[in-house]
Write a protein that holds these residues in place. Sequence first.
Motif, mmCIF file in Angstrom:
data_model
loop_
_atom_site.group_PDB
_atom_site.id
_atom_site.type_symbol
_atom_site.label_atom_id
_atom_site.label_comp_id
_atom_site.label_asym_id
_atom_site.label_seq_id
_atom_site.Cartn_x
_atom_site.Cartn_y
_atom_site.Cartn_z
ATOM 1 N N GLU A 86 0.838 -1.202 0.000
ATOM 2 C CA GLU A 86 0.000 0.000 0.000
ATOM 3 C C GLU A 86 0.880 1.261 0.000
ATOM 4 N N TYR A 87 2.055 1.175 0.618
ATOM 5 C CA TYR A 87 3.003 2.296 0.597
ATOM 6 C C TYR A 87 3.431 2.565 -0.853
ATOM 7 N N VAL A 144 2.761 5.976 -3.114
ATOM 8 C CA VAL A 144 3.853 6.737 -3.738
ATOM 9 C C VAL A 144 3.621 6.837 -5.243
ATOM 10 N N GLN A 145 3.194 5.750 -5.853
ATOM 11 C CA GLN A 145 2.959 5.731 -7.297
ATOM 12 C C GLN A 145 1.810 6.662 -7.696
ATOM 13 N N GLU A 146 0.782 6.748 -6.857
ATOM 14 C CA GLU A 146 -0.398 7.549 -7.188
ATOM 15 C C GLU A 146 -0.289 9.007 -6.759
ATOM 16 N N SER A 147 0.764 9.357 -6.009
ATOM 17 C CA SER A 147 0.939 10.727 -5.532
ATOM 18 C C SER A 147 1.965 11.461 -6.390
ATOM 19 N N PRO A 148 1.904 12.803 -6.344
ATOM 20 C CA PRO A 148 2.878 13.574 -7.124
ATOM 21 C C PRO A 148 4.326 13.357 -6.652
ATOM 22 N N ASP A 149 4.489 13.067 -5.352
ATOM 23 C CA ASP A 149 5.844 12.812 -4.827
ATOM 24 C C ASP A 149 5.752 12.001 -3.537
ATOM 25 N N ARG A 150 6.900 11.524 -3.090
ATOM 26 C CA ARG A 150 6.966 10.669 -1.895
ATOM 27 C C ARG A 150 6.449 11.389 -0.653
ATOM 28 N N LYS A 151 6.791 12.664 -0.497
ATOM 29 C CA LYS A 151 6.379 13.417 0.687
ATOM 30 C C LYS A 151 4.851 13.478 0.782
ATOM 31 N N THR A 152 4.187 13.750 -0.331
ATOM 32 C CA THR A 152 2.727 13.807 -0.346
ATOM 33 C C THR A 152 2.135 12.446 0.012
ATOM 34 N N ALA A 153 2.714 11.392 -0.539
ATOM 35 C CA ALA A 153 2.237 10.035 -0.243
ATOM 36 C C ALA A 153 2.396 9.727 1.242
ATOM 37 N N GLU A 154 3.534 10.085 1.800
ATOM 38 C CA GLU A 154 3.780 9.794 3.213
ATOM 39 C C GLU A 154 2.873 10.613 4.120
ATOM 40 N N GLN A 155 2.555 11.846 3.705
ATOM 41 C CA GLN A 155 1.601 12.646 4.481
ATOM 42 C C GLN A 155 0.224 11.992 4.468
ATOM 43 N N GLU A 156 -0.184 11.479 3.304
ATOM 44 C CA GLU A 156 -1.474 10.788 3.176
ATOM 45 C C GLU A 156 -1.512 9.562 4.090
ATOM 46 N N LEU A 157 -0.448 8.775 4.079
ATOM 47 C CA LEU A 157 -0.410 7.568 4.918
ATOM 48 C C LEU A 157 -0.414 7.940 6.402
ATOM 49 N N GLU A 178 -3.150 6.936 9.361
ATOM 50 C CA GLU A 178 -2.857 6.432 10.707
ATOM 51 C C GLU A 178 -3.598 7.243 11.765
ATOM 52 N N LYS A 179 -3.578 8.574 11.618
ATOM 53 C CA LYS A 179 -4.253 9.439 12.594
ATOM 54 C C LYS A 179 -5.759 9.170 12.611
ATOM 55 N N ARG A 180 -6.357 9.069 11.428
ATOM 56 C CA ARG A 180 -7.795 8.792 11.350
ATOM 57 C C ARG A 180 -8.094 7.425 11.977
ATOM 58 N N SER A 198 -6.270 0.041 5.298
ATOM 59 C CA SER A 198 -4.850 -0.045 4.946
ATOM 60 C C SER A 198 -3.923 0.041 6.150
ATOM 61 N N VAL A 199 -4.386 0.633 7.236
ATOM 62 C CA VAL A 199 -3.515 0.824 8.392
ATOM 63 C C VAL A 199 -3.212 -0.506 9.085
ATOM 64 N N GLU A 200 -4.210 -1.365 9.262
ATOM 65 C CA GLU A 200 -3.978 -2.640 9.940
ATOM 66 C C GLU A 200 -4.130 -3.859 9.040
ATOM 67 N N HIS A 201 -4.676 -3.667 7.850
ATOM 68 C CA HIS A 201 -4.948 -4.809 6.971
ATOM 69 C C HIS A 201 -4.375 -4.563 5.576
ATOM 70 N N ALA A 202 -3.185 -3.985 5.516
ATOM 71 C CA ALA A 202 -2.593 -3.626 4.216
ATOM 72 C C ALA A 202 -2.283 -4.862 3.375
ATOM 73 N N ARG A 203 -1.880 -5.946 4.022
ATOM 74 C CA ARG A 203 -1.467 -7.138 3.268
ATOM 75 C C ARG A 203 -2.574 -7.681 2.359
ATOM 76 N N PRO A 204 -3.804 -7.879 2.857
ATOM 77 C CA PRO A 204 -4.836 -8.414 1.958
ATOM 78 C C PRO A 204 -5.583 -7.343 1.157
ATOM 79 N N LEU A 205 -5.168 -6.076 1.263
ATOM 80 C CA LEU A 205 -5.928 -5.007 0.622
ATOM 81 C C LEU A 205 -5.884 -5.079 -0.900
#
Length: 159
Positions: free
Chosen positions: A13-14, A18-31, A35-37, A102-109
Amino acid sequence: MRSRQLRDRFGPEYDRAVQESPDRKTAEQELTEREKRHDQLQLRELSDEEKRRYEATWSRIQEQFIDDPAGALDSADRLVTQAMTDRGYPSQSYDQQLADLSVEHARPLGQFRTAHDIAARAERGSVSTEDMRTAIVHYRELFADLVDGGNSGSHRTHH
């Protein structure tokens, strides 16, 4: 360091983020926002009785597949959604379900995405029985992970 923690937690899912975001930083902020949600959700484990009921229902779905693959696929989709709801995941939009799971069940997502796509195409009548069988197997992965509280897959790291 944070990138590695996110990669470890979200796995494939990481890479998708990263692939769907404009850059790594944006992807990491989304992830990180996911987690916060997720931390705000009132999640709970299923009781042993609920787990038994879910497993019995899943067995009936597998039996139903023999005579009614499309009906079984629809039942599997609804059962997975019900398991999410019973665990405390909001059942808003499909995209929000994916983000929350995706936070706890990323593997089967990834399998869940594939299964959901096949189920949507099956409603339009454009799916082979073999594709429906694949979808059922994929639904089973997330279903098992939800029913046993995420303990069937990789161990979740607490930070």
